[in-house]
Write a protein that holds these residues in place. Structure first.
Motif, short mmCIF file in Angstrom:
data_model
loop_
_atom_site.label_atom_id
_atom_site.label_comp_id
_atom_site.label_asym_id
_atom_site.label_seq_id
_atom_site.Cartn_x
_atom_site.Cartn_y
_atom_site.Cartn_z
N SER A 39 -40.08 24.41 62.47
CA SER A 39 -40.69 23.42 61.59
C SER A 39 -41.13 22.15 62.29
O SER A 39 -41.83 21.32 61.70
N LEU A 40 -40.75 21.99 63.55
CA LEU A 40 -41.30 20.87 64.32
C LEU A 40 -42.82 21.01 64.48
O LEU A 40 -43.50 20.04 64.77
N ASN A 41 -43.35 22.22 64.25
CA ASN A 41 -44.80 22.40 64.26
C ASN A 41 -45.49 21.57 63.19
O ASN A 41 -46.69 21.31 63.29
N TYR A 42 -44.74 21.20 62.15
CA TYR A 42 -45.32 20.36 61.11
C TYR A 42 -45.66 18.96 61.62
O TYR A 42 -46.47 18.25 61.02
N VAL A 76 -32.84 25.06 73.44
CA VAL A 76 -33.23 23.67 73.21
C VAL A 76 -34.39 23.25 74.12
O VAL A 76 -35.06 22.25 73.86
N GLU A 77 -34.64 24.03 75.17
CA GLU A 77 -35.67 23.65 76.13
C GLU A 77 -37.06 23.50 75.50
O GLU A 77 -37.75 22.51 75.78
N PRO A 78 -37.52 24.42 74.64
CA PRO A 78 -38.84 24.22 74.02
C PRO A 78 -38.92 22.96 73.16
O PRO A 78 -39.97 22.31 73.11
N ILE A 79 -37.83 22.60 72.49
CA ILE A 79 -37.82 21.36 71.71
C ILE A 79 -37.92 20.17 72.65
O ILE A 79 -38.65 19.20 72.38
N ALA A 80 -37.19 20.22 73.77
CA ALA A 80 -37.24 19.14 74.75
C ALA A 80 -38.63 19.00 75.35
O ALA A 80 -39.13 17.89 75.57
N ASN A 81 -39.27 20.12 75.63
CA ASN A 81 -40.62 20.07 76.19
C ASN A 81 -41.62 19.50 75.19
O ASN A 81 -42.57 18.81 75.58
N ALA A 87 -36.32 13.09 72.12
CA ALA A 87 -36.49 14.28 72.94
C ALA A 87 -35.14 14.61 73.57
O ALA A 87 -34.58 13.79 74.31
N PRO A 88 -34.57 15.79 73.25
CA PRO A 88 -33.34 16.18 73.94
C PRO A 88 -33.60 16.42 75.41
O PRO A 88 -34.76 16.49 75.86
#
Length: 318
Positions: free
Chosen positions: A29-32, A143-148, A300-301
């Motif tokens: 949902s971060l795509n939102y 978690v890496e894709p969220i951090a990127n 950003a993690p």
């Protein structure tokens, strides 16, 4: 003893975003949070005041962690004593001395983002990836894709403790999406689709008052599962849920007895990012003072390969 229903039964007809952003999606949902949402958040910056939301790692008063985890420990590797007579401090031309230290910590043992692959049931994590992709490290939905990607947008603080007229919500105290809406109305702030939601309970204050008592019959306050609540989160397209508790929801569902139902309904099924153990106290005081409960949020993690979570220091700018 009453048996606890399985999550496959509880969430049998729960809404899902699997496949919505393609078969390879790992940020859900971060795509939102499109560029439009980021600019909407930026437009709320009026004063330029910053509020950091991370709790101190290695707090002398203690670090609240999920039962079974241990607080972080920091070890000094080099300090001035290593250059005392008989010490083993490295010798550099010119006489340089320095301090060096290292940290041993659970990646989810402080203010942190969960990876979308952090929890699961029925052998499937977020987006339908096989749970065996977690063995030895998350090959999918770490978690890496969220951090990127990073996280930024309009955010709203819902001060549940202040709204209920208490210093802190007590153990196992539940609230619903309807309470969130009522709290927002009382604060005079509009909840809009794709908002990042920050929820203040101040429950961890009870840890700092009495850590032994806090864990004696552990049960945090928080959102409680209902089909209507999950549908509301889905309809509102909420990208990120941020709270000041360890697990972002009431620990055991008061109706079914199951643990962490919303981790699965919201994170596993809808792909909503969870941010936990935040310090919202200074921000809450400021919001109560100026009457503004919406603001720009950015986080950003850490970029950690195949990790199930990561420390983070989110920033609010008003």
């Amino acid at each position: 003893m009453t048996s606890v229903p399985d999550l496959t039964e509880i969430l049998e007809n729960s809404p899902s975003n699997w496949g919505k952003w393609g078969p390879d999606d790992e940020v859900g949902s971060l795509n939102y949070l499109t560029a439009e949402q980021v600019l909407r958040g930026v437009s709320l910056i009026k004063r330029g005041d910053l509020f950091t939301l991370q709790r101190l790692i290695g707090d002398p008063k203690g670090d609240p962690v999920w039962p079974g985890r241990t607080p972080a420990t920091k070890e000094m590797v080099y300090d001035e004593s290593d250059w005392d007579e008989g010490g083993d401090g490295p010798q550099f031309p010119g006489g340089l001395h320095y301090a060096d230290d290292k940290l041993e910590a659970f990646l989810q043992g402080s203010t942190q983002y969960d990876a979308l692959g952090h929890v699961w049931f029925d052998g499937k994590i977020w987006n339908g990836y096989d749970a065996r992709t977690t063995i030895g490290g998350l090959q999918k939905a770490s978690v890496e894709p969220i951090a990127n990607r990073g996280v930024a947008g309009r955010a709203v603080l819902l001060d549940l403790a202040r709204w209920r007229g208490v210093d802190a919500l007590g153990p196992k105290e539940a609230f619903s999406h309807e309470d969130l809406q009522a709290c927002a109305a009382a604060q005079g702030v509009e909840l809009r689709p794709r908002d990042i939601l920050l929820i203040r309970t101040n429950h961890l204050e009870l840890f700092f008052q009495d850590a032994d008592g806090f864990y004696a019959d552990f049960g945090e306050p928080g959102l409680v599962y209902s089909p209507e609540l999950v549908q509301w989160f889905a309809d509102m397209e909420i990208p990120n849920l941020v709270t000041d508790t360890i697990a972002n929801e009431v620990t055991h569902d008061p109706n079914s007895g199951a643990a962490l139902v919303l981790h699965n309904a919201l994170m596993r099924n809808l792909g909503i990012a969870f941010t936990e153990i935040c310090d919202l106290e200074k921000l809450a005081e400021d919001c109560a003072s100026d009457g503004r409960y919406d603001f720009f949020y950015v986080a950003a993690p850490l970029k950690i390969h195949s990790a199930s979570g990561s420390p983070v220091n989110p920033v609010v700018i008003k």
